[in-house]
Design an enzyme around this catalytic site. Structure first.
Site, PDB file in Angstrom:
ATOM      1  N   HIS A  44       0.831  -1.196   0.000  1.00 37.25           N
ATOM      2  CA  HIS A  44       0.000   0.000   0.000  1.00 37.25           C
ATOM      3  C   HIS A  44       0.869   1.251   0.000  1.00 37.25           C
ATOM      4  O   HIS A  44       2.043   1.208   0.335  1.00 37.25           O
ATOM      5  CB  HIS A  44      -0.842   0.087   1.282  1.00 37.25           C
ATOM      6  CG  HIS A  44      -1.759  -1.056   1.541  1.00 37.25           C
ATOM      7  ND1 HIS A  44      -3.108  -0.977   1.290  1.00 37.25           N
ATOM      8  CD2 HIS A  44      -1.542  -2.280   2.063  1.00 37.25           C
ATOM      9  CE1 HIS A  44      -3.681  -2.123   1.658  1.00 37.25           C
ATOM     10  NE2 HIS A  44      -2.754  -2.924   2.128  1.00 37.25           N
ATOM     11  N   GLU A  64       2.400  -1.023   4.372  1.00 37.34           N
ATOM     12  CA  GLU A  64       2.165   0.349   3.913  1.00 37.34           C
ATOM     13  C   GLU A  64       3.503   1.044   3.684  1.00 37.34           C
ATOM     14  O   GLU A  64       4.355   1.074   4.579  1.00 37.34           O
ATOM     15  CB  GLU A  64       1.393   1.148   4.978  1.00 37.34           C
ATOM     16  CG  GLU A  64       0.023   0.613   5.302  1.00 37.34           C
ATOM     17  CD  GLU A  64      -1.077   1.199   4.424  1.00 37.34           C
ATOM     18  OE1 GLU A  64      -0.755   1.974   3.485  1.00 37.34           O
ATOM     19  OE2 GLU A  64      -2.255   0.872   4.667  1.00 37.34           O
ATOM     20  N   HIS A  85      -2.410  -2.838  -3.527  1.00 39.40           N
ATOM     21  CA  HIS A  85      -3.801  -2.686  -3.095  1.00 39.40           C
ATOM     22  C   HIS A  85      -4.716  -2.481  -4.306  1.00 39.40           C
ATOM     23  O   HIS A  85      -5.835  -3.000  -4.353  1.00 39.40           O
ATOM     24  CB  HIS A  85      -3.904  -1.489  -2.123  1.00 39.40           C
ATOM     25  CG  HIS A  85      -5.146  -1.488  -1.294  1.00 39.40           C
ATOM     26  ND1 HIS A  85      -5.468  -0.454  -0.457  1.00 39.40           N
ATOM     27  CD2 HIS A  85      -6.151  -2.397  -1.177  1.00 39.40           C
ATOM     28  CE1 HIS A  85      -6.625  -0.728   0.143  1.00 39.40           C
ATOM     29  NE2 HIS A  85      -7.059  -1.892  -0.277  1.00 39.40           N
TER      30      HIS A  85
END
Ligand SMILES: [Zn+2]
Length: 191
Positions: free
Chosen positions: A36, A118, A157
């Site tokens: 992400h 992330e 994602h």
């Protein structure tokens, strides 16, 4: 970098416990890594805001965007900051809440069977070299610890929630990331 299999935590990285997780479904282990991009507020880097979002303590008065997202209950297993520093929020054994409504190869609810990573960044600004290096180390450590994970079980994602999510975006250099990941994983798989 190494995963402690008892705890599902990466040794030697900063740990911040997020309450935003629950158990994976019985018998389900992670077999997918989801990359992400995140920045808080959008387009700004640094500060305590990702920690605060993942610990349900984002102050709504600091930025209008925080008021929008502050009530979300979200998390990821890992965040890689712009300087390559890694923080873990949820054990890999547990289900972090990063993917939302999603589907991969006909299987829905990718949180059930994935590890969420992330990268601090935006869809359009190049990610930092230190982040690619850290990501490669993370993926190698995950693949060494969990046999169902492998360098080719890595998606964005946007791949699992197309039309709804765009991260990590066109700024993420997949060929570069895959080269570094293959190099980081190679010595382990040869052994
Ligand atoms: Zn995302």
């Amino acid at each position: 970098m190494q995963v402690d299999l008892k705890t599902g935590l990466l040794r030697g990285v900063r740990q911040v416990a997020s309450p935003n997780f629950d158990s994976r479904p019985a018998g389900v282990a992670a077999d997918l890594i989801v990359v992400h991009g995140i920045s808080l507020p959008p387009g700004e880097f640094g500060g305590p805001w990702i920690d605060r979002l993942f610990t349900n303590s984002l102050p709504a008065e600091v930025h209008p965007y925080f008021a929008e997202v502050g009530e979300l209950r979200v998390s990821a297993h890992l965040v890689v900051n712009r300087d390559g520093a890694v923080t873990q929020y949820v054990s890999f054994a547990e289900r972090a809440w990063h993917a939302g409504k999603s589907e991969y190869q006909g299987r829905e609810a990718c949180n059930d069977f994935s590890v969420g990573v992330e990268l601090e960044g935006t869809d359009t600004l190049a990610y930092d070299a230190a982040q690619y290096a850290a990501l490669a180390e993370v993926v190698a450590a995950l693949c060494a610890a969990y046999p169902r994970l492998s360098p080719d079980r890595l998606v964005g994602h946007s791949d699992i929630a197309p039309g709804r999510k765009t991260d990590p975006g066109p700024a993420f250099d997949w060929p570069h990331a895959r080269r570094l990941i293959d190099a980081a994983c190679a010595p382990r798989t040869r052994g």
